[in-house]
Design a protein around this motif. Sequence first.
Motif, PDB file in Angstrom:
ATOM      1  N   CYS A  84      -6.867  -5.399  -0.242  1.00 13.15           N
ATOM      2  CA  CYS A  84      -6.092  -4.336   0.405  1.00 13.15           C
ATOM      3  C   CYS A  84      -5.888  -3.181  -0.576  1.00 13.15           C
ATOM      4  O   CYS A  84      -5.530  -3.383  -1.727  1.00 13.15           O
ATOM      5  N   CYS A 129      -1.798  -3.011  -1.407  1.00 10.18           N
ATOM      6  CA  CYS A 129      -1.057  -4.036  -2.163  1.00 10.18           C
ATOM      7  C   CYS A 129      -1.968  -4.960  -2.966  1.00 10.18           C
ATOM      8  O   CYS A 129      -1.476  -5.871  -3.635  1.00 10.18           O
ATOM      9  N   CYS A 169      -3.795  -5.992   6.753  1.00  9.87           N
ATOM     10  CA  CYS A 169      -3.408  -6.818   5.609  1.00  9.87           C
ATOM     11  C   CYS A 169      -2.288  -7.776   6.004  1.00  9.87           C
ATOM     12  O   CYS A 169      -1.297  -7.385   6.607  1.00  9.87           O
ATOM     13  N   CYS A 204       1.057  -6.620   3.631  1.00  6.78           N
ATOM     14  CA  CYS A 204       1.818  -5.376   3.789  1.00  6.78           C
ATOM     15  C   CYS A 204       1.570  -4.714   5.142  1.00  6.78           C
ATOM     16  O   CYS A 204       2.186  -3.714   5.459  1.00  6.78           O
ATOM     17  N   HIS A 257      -0.992  -3.075   6.096  1.00  8.39           N
ATOM     18  CA  HIS A 257      -1.860  -1.902   6.042  1.00  8.39           C
ATOM     19  C   HIS A 257      -3.158  -2.164   6.795  1.00  8.39           C
ATOM     20  O   HIS A 257      -3.730  -3.242   6.707  1.00  8.39           O
TER      21      HIS A 257
HETATM   22 ZN   LIG Z   1      -1.700  -5.021   1.762  1.00  4.41          ZN
END
Ligand SMILES: [Zn+2]
Length: 210
Positions: free
Chosen positions: A129, A132, A143, A146, A148
């Motif tokens: 990712c 993170c 992800c 997080c 994302h």
């Molecule tokens: Zn992430």
Amino acid sequence: MIILLGAPGSGKGTQSRLLAQRDGFKVFALGEILRSEIANSTHYGKTIEASIKKGEFAPLEIVISLLKQHVMHKDFVLDGFPRNMSQVFEFEKFIHENSSIDFDKSVKVIDFIVPCEILCDRLKNRRLCKVCDGALLCEAKECNFCGHYSEDAYMRDDDCNCESVARRLEIFHQEKDLLIEHYSKKGIYHAVDATQQVEEVYAEVKSIIA
Ligand SMILES: [Zn+2]
């Protein structure tokens, strides 16, 4: 305190993130910290980069001073450190001098066992990712850690080619037997079959630290 022992690609990073998210552990992920020192071209970063280029570990005194910047308490996960016997001795001395942790009583070492062929495959297919640095499953849309969107996930340079993967695994295996012997004598060594699904590995880790 938990020390995660396992080759690159064995799932240490994923498990330490789960322990942080679900159980409130603080994580000292050495690889990530070193990479960010390098990326930010800090004073340490330049020295670390030179060592890594030579195929060596980052200098121990730098690692220890990075450790000092992180609070030491018992709800701590160490991911990727210590990796060889000189790091082990230095680290145990550090704990003894800087904390009230009784090493042999309150530390658990968890070894993530994955056969080499599977590790190589995992590393070659690994995407991280962008936000993170969490490892993503191939088919993941976002992800796990997080949230994302995973479209711009990236590959680590040293995951891309077989040669550097093989070299990292070789360095890792050179000292591993000594570490296992050291921790087994203390009675704090635990092995986990890390070819299992993420949640199954997590459940085993939880039962070890319970
Ligand atoms: Zn992430």
